[in-house]
Design a protein around this motif. Structure first.
Motif, PDB file in Angstrom:
ATOM      1  N   THR A  95       6.743   3.401   4.881  1.00  6.66           N
ATOM      2  CA  THR A  95       6.776   2.488   4.408  1.00  6.66           C
ATOM      3  C   THR A  95       6.508   0.434   4.679  1.00  6.66           C
ATOM      4  OG1 THR A  95       8.949   3.122   5.034  1.00  6.66           O
ATOM      5  CG2 THR A  95       9.692   1.139   4.441  1.00  6.66           C
ATOM      6  N   LEU A  96       5.648   1.233   5.749  1.00  3.74           N
ATOM      7  CA  LEU A  96       5.239  -0.091   6.140  1.00  3.74           C
ATOM      8  C   LEU A  96       4.108  -0.018   5.357  1.00  3.74           C
ATOM      9  CD1 LEU A  96       4.272   0.290   9.589  1.00  3.74           C
ATOM     10  CD2 LEU A  96       6.054  -0.575   9.080  1.00  3.74           C
ATOM     11  N   ASP A  97       3.564   0.755   4.055  1.00  3.71           N
ATOM     12  CA  ASP A  97       1.994  -0.022   3.586  1.00  3.71           C
ATOM     13  C   ASP A  97       3.765  -0.127   1.687  1.00  3.71           C
ATOM     14  OD1 ASP A  97       1.295   1.638   4.131  1.00  3.71           O
ATOM     15  OD2 ASP A  97       0.635   3.604   3.231  1.00  3.71           O
ATOM     16  N   ALA A  98       4.252   0.201   2.428  1.00  4.49           N
ATOM     17  CA  ALA A  98       4.980  -1.109   0.847  1.00  4.49           C
ATOM     18  C   ALA A  98       5.578  -2.174   0.800  1.00  4.49           C
ATOM     19  CB  ALA A  98       6.782   0.038   0.793  1.00  4.49           C
ATOM     20  N   VAL A  99       5.827  -2.662   2.409  1.00  2.00           N
ATOM     21  CA  VAL A  99       6.000  -3.565   2.917  1.00  2.00           C
ATOM     22  C   VAL A  99       4.815  -4.776   2.725  1.00  2.00           C
ATOM     23  CG1 VAL A  99       6.586  -5.404   4.355  1.00  2.00           C
ATOM     24  CG2 VAL A  99       8.112  -3.499   4.158  1.00  2.00           C
ATOM     25  N   ALA A 112       5.542  -5.779  10.781  1.00  2.00           N
ATOM     26  CA  ALA A 112       6.828  -5.153  11.578  1.00  2.00           C
ATOM     27  C   ALA A 112       8.045  -4.773  11.221  1.00  2.00           C
ATOM     28  CB  ALA A 112       6.234  -6.300  12.904  1.00  2.00           C
ATOM     29  N   THR A 113       9.048  -3.947  11.421  1.00  2.00           N
ATOM     30  CA  THR A 113       9.647  -3.649  10.891  1.00  2.00           C
ATOM     31  C   THR A 113      10.865  -3.278  12.434  1.00  2.00           C
ATOM     32  OG1 THR A 113       9.880  -1.662  10.569  1.00  2.00           O
ATOM     33  CG2 THR A 113       9.501  -2.660   8.853  1.00  2.00           C
ATOM     34  N   ASP A 114      11.868  -3.635  11.549  1.00  2.00           N
ATOM     35  CA  ASP A 114      12.708  -3.027  13.297  1.00  2.00           C
ATOM     36  C   ASP A 114      12.955  -1.558  13.599  1.00  2.00           C
ATOM     37  OD1 ASP A 114      15.107  -3.757  14.691  1.00  2.00           O
ATOM     38  OD2 ASP A 114      16.544  -4.036  13.531  1.00  2.00           O
ATOM     39  N   ALA A 115      12.881  -1.033  14.752  1.00  2.00           N
ATOM     40  CA  ALA A 115      12.873  -0.152  15.095  1.00  2.00           C
ATOM     41  C   ALA A 115      14.104  -0.047  15.819  1.00  2.00           C
ATOM     42  CB  ALA A 115      11.972   0.367  16.179  1.00  2.00           C
ATOM     43  N   TYR A 125      -3.250  -4.144   8.900  1.00  2.00           N
ATOM     44  CA  TYR A 125      -3.883  -4.135   7.122  1.00  2.00           C
ATOM     45  C   TYR A 125      -4.962  -5.276   7.798  1.00  2.00           C
ATOM     46  CZ  TYR A 125       0.453  -1.314   6.657  1.00  2.00           C
ATOM     47  OH  TYR A 125       1.238  -0.436   6.339  1.00  2.00           O
ATOM     48  N   ALA A 126      -6.075  -4.181   7.361  1.00  2.00           N
ATOM     49  CA  ALA A 126      -6.836  -5.226   6.164  1.00  2.00           C
ATOM     50  C   ALA A 126      -6.644  -5.704   4.759  1.00  2.00           C
ATOM     51  CB  ALA A 126      -8.232  -4.509   5.708  1.00  2.00           C
ATOM     52  N   ASP A 127      -5.874  -5.685   3.861  1.00  2.00           N
ATOM     53  CA  ASP A 127      -5.635  -6.612   3.425  1.00  2.00           C
ATOM     54  C   ASP A 127      -4.609  -5.725   2.488  1.00  2.00           C
ATOM     55  OD1 ASP A 127      -5.701  -3.804   1.333  1.00  2.00           O
ATOM     56  OD2 ASP A 127      -8.175  -5.033   1.266  1.00  2.00           O
ATOM     57  N   MET A 128      -3.589  -6.327   1.382  1.00  5.03           N
ATOM     58  CA  MET A 128      -2.219  -5.201   0.922  1.00  5.03           C
ATOM     59  C   MET A 128      -2.390  -3.616   1.289  1.00  5.03           C
ATOM     60  SD  MET A 128      -2.036  -7.263  -2.841  1.00  5.03           S
ATOM     61  CE  MET A 128      -0.711  -6.086  -3.931  1.00  5.03           C
ATOM     62  N   ARG A 129      -3.513  -3.800  -0.011  1.00  2.00           N
ATOM     63  CA  ARG A 129      -3.740  -1.974  -0.227  1.00  2.00           C
ATOM     64  C   ARG A 129      -4.099  -0.892   1.107  1.00  2.00           C
ATOM     65  NH1 ARG A 129      -4.706  -5.137  -4.248  1.00  2.00           N
ATOM     66  NH2 ARG A 129      -3.836  -3.750  -6.662  1.00  2.00           N
ATOM     67  N   THR A 130      -4.628  -1.501   2.529  1.00  2.00           N
ATOM     68  CA  THR A 130      -5.249  -0.663   3.186  1.00  2.00           C
ATOM     69  C   THR A 130      -4.949  -0.681   4.769  1.00  2.00           C
ATOM     70  OG1 THR A 130      -7.937  -1.424   1.938  1.00  2.00           O
ATOM     71  CG2 THR A 130      -7.608  -0.877   4.141  1.00  2.00           C
ATOM     72  N   ARG A 131      -4.138   0.225   5.083  1.00  2.00           N
ATOM     73  CA  ARG A 131      -3.789   0.130   6.442  1.00  2.00           C
ATOM     74  C   ARG A 131      -4.727   0.813   7.363  1.00  2.00           C
ATOM     75  NH1 ARG A 131       0.020   4.929   7.698  1.00  2.00           N
ATOM     76  NH2 ARG A 131      -0.115   4.233   6.084  1.00  2.00           N
ATOM     77  N   ALA A 132      -5.312  -0.060   8.253  1.00  2.00           N
ATOM     78  CA  ALA A 132      -6.230   0.248   9.849  1.00  2.00           C
ATOM     79  C   ALA A 132      -5.652   0.635  10.226  1.00  2.00           C
ATOM     80  CB  ALA A 132      -6.798  -1.045   9.566  1.00  2.00           C
ATOM     81  N   GLU A 133      -4.772   0.093  11.108  1.00  2.00           N
ATOM     82  CA  GLU A 133      -4.259   0.895  11.953  1.00  2.00           C
ATOM     83  C   GLU A 133      -2.556   1.421  12.000  1.00  2.00           C
ATOM     84  OE1 GLU A 133      -5.983  -0.075  16.005  1.00  2.00           O
ATOM     85  OE2 GLU A 133      -5.446  -1.028  14.892  1.00  2.00           O
ATOM     86  N   GLY A 134      -1.933   2.105  12.634  1.00  2.00           N
ATOM     87  CA  GLY A 134      -0.415   2.646  12.943  1.00  2.00           C
ATOM     88  C   GLY A 134      -0.274   3.898  11.439  1.00  2.00           C
ATOM     89  N   PRO A 135       0.906   3.874  11.514  1.00  2.00           N
ATOM     90  CA  PRO A 135       2.169   3.168  11.824  1.00  2.00           C
ATOM     91  C   PRO A 135       2.020   3.285  13.546  1.00  2.00           C
ATOM     92  CG  PRO A 135       3.121   4.592  11.195  1.00  2.00           C
ATOM     93  CD  PRO A 135       1.371   5.096  10.769  1.00  2.00           C
ATOM     94  N   PHE A 136       2.627   2.692  14.322  1.00  2.00           N
ATOM     95  CA  PHE A 136       3.462   2.574  15.788  1.00  2.00           C
ATOM     96  C   PHE A 136       5.073   2.112  15.891  1.00  2.00           C
ATOM     97  CE2 PHE A 136      -1.333   1.493  16.130  1.00  2.00           C
ATOM     98  CZ  PHE A 136      -2.216   2.231  16.058  1.00  2.00           C
ATOM     99  N   VAL A 137       5.314   2.563  17.585  1.00  5.37           N
ATOM    100  CA  VAL A 137       6.081   1.758  17.709  1.00  5.37           C
ATOM    101  C   VAL A 137       6.344   0.876  18.814  1.00  5.37           C
ATOM    102  CG1 VAL A 137       7.422   3.785  19.166  1.00  5.37           C
ATOM    103  CG2 VAL A 137       9.113   1.561  17.990  1.00  5.37           C
ATOM    104  N   ASN A 138       7.057  -0.023  19.153  1.00  4.66           N
ATOM    105  CA  ASN A 138       6.231  -0.723  21.274  1.00  4.66           C
ATOM    106  C   ASN A 138       7.267  -2.421  20.739  1.00  4.66           C
ATOM    107  OD1 ASN A 138       2.951  -0.356  19.704  1.00  4.66           O
ATOM    108  ND2 ASN A 138       3.486  -0.402  22.131  1.00  4.66           N
ATOM    109  N   ARG A 139       7.317  -2.473  21.744  1.00  4.51           N
ATOM    110  CA  ARG A 139       8.093  -3.561  21.918  1.00  4.51           C
ATOM    111  C   ARG A 139       8.062  -4.697  21.877  1.00  4.51           C
ATOM    112  NH1 ARG A 139      12.613  -3.357  25.256  1.00  4.51           N
ATOM    113  NH2 ARG A 139      12.871  -1.400  26.459  1.00  4.51           N
ATOM    114  N   PRO A 140       8.050  -5.601  20.869  1.00  7.55           N
ATOM    115  CA  PRO A 140       7.898  -6.376  20.845  1.00  7.55           C
ATOM    116  C   PRO A 140       6.395  -7.806  20.883  1.00  7.55           C
ATOM    117  CG  PRO A 140       9.998  -6.952  20.424  1.00  7.55           C
ATOM    118  CD  PRO A 140       9.603  -6.047  21.253  1.00  7.55           C
ATOM    119  N   TYR A 198       8.051  10.247  11.894  1.00  9.86           N
ATOM    120  CA  TYR A 198       8.965  10.026  12.911  1.00  9.86           C
ATOM    121  C   TYR A 198       8.062   9.356  14.394  1.00  9.86           C
ATOM    122  CZ  TYR A 198      13.171  11.913  10.961  1.00  9.86           C
ATOM    123  OH  TYR A 198      13.489  12.237  10.160  1.00  9.86           O
ATOM    124  N   LEU A 199       8.474   8.230  14.893  1.00 10.32           N
ATOM    125  CA  LEU A 199       7.851   8.156  15.947  1.00 10.32           C
ATOM    126  C   LEU A 199       8.517   8.243  17.268  1.00 10.32           C
ATOM    127  CD1 LEU A 199       5.730   4.784  14.431  1.00 10.32           C
ATOM    128  CD2 LEU A 199       4.853   6.676  14.641  1.00 10.32           C
TER     129      LEU A 199
END
Length: 215
Positions: A95-99, A112-115, A125-140, A198-199
């Motif tokens: 889903t983060l890739d779609a955003v 970042a989306t609401d967890a 993300y390096a750009d709109m097509r390329t996820r470089a890291e993640g997904p993760f879940v953390n406090r803001p 699931y994270l």
């Protein structure tokens, strides 16, 4: 190619049809509590608007999260059911890739989306097509912003820590999800099966053995 895409990993219940070149129809309703009730009518709406039928669909794509379990499973179970019924492949896209794809950004940024639980799901993300890291879940406050732009609902929820998301829509667009999936399919790039990301550990746990009562 006729890709039916939908996402229920956020409060947005969104669906779209893509013919390999453009989005033919798209519909989105924001309602965090009615994913199961809204998804089927949303799919029917985009099919009617495009003049297509389910039998015309050649691939089904669902947002695979991360997201709350209840909403997320609605989309993924629907994708698996349609795949079996129609005899077409089904895929899952983060889903983060779609955003990210919907942002149109060509430079590095974060999504970042609401967890819930005062946390965010995020990825770099390096750009709109390329996820470089993640997904993760953390406090803001734990997200390594490092001056990067941040898009998604997380930025709007915690602007004091994550900054402002600008004019980018906070939720995933099924049009962007479908376009990204169609692009990857046309390139022959591998796509994942429709399985949830699931994270966290589940809230429900198996009860332990009852304690012994002593006199």
């Amino acid at each position: 190619m006729l890709v039916l895409a939908f996402d229920t990993a956020t409060p947005a219940v969104t669906a779209a049809l893509h013919d390999g070149e453009r989005v033919l129809a798209e519909s989105t309703t924001i309602d965090a509590r009615r994913h199961g009730e809204l998804l089927a009518p949303t799919i029917e709406r985009v099919l009617a608007e495009s003049g297509a039928s389910l039998r015309d669909v050649t691939a089904v794509v669902a947002g695979s999260g991360p997201g709350p379990y209840t909403g997320l499973r609605v989309g993924l179970m629907t994708a698996q059911g349609l795949s079996t019924t129609l005899g077409v492949p089904s895929y899952g896209v983060c889903t983060l890739d779609a955003v990210a794809f919907g942002s149109g950004l060509a430079e590095p940024f974060l999504v970042a989306t609401d967890a819930r639980r005062k946390e965010v799901f995020w990825g770099r993300y390096a750009d709109m097509r390329t996820r470089a890291e993640g997904p993760f879940v953390n406090r803001p406050a734990e997200v390594p912003v490092e001056g990067l732009p941040i898009v998604g609902a997380g930025a709007a929820l915690y602007p004091e820590m994550l900054g402002n998301g600008g004019d980018v829509p906070p939720y995933p667009s099924a049009g962007a999800l479908a376009a990204l999936a169609a692009e990857r399919l046309a390139e022959g790039a591998p796509l994942d099966p429709p399985r949830p990301i699931y994270l966290r550990r589940p809230d429900a746990v198996v009860p332990g053995a009852p304690k012994r009562v002593t006199a």
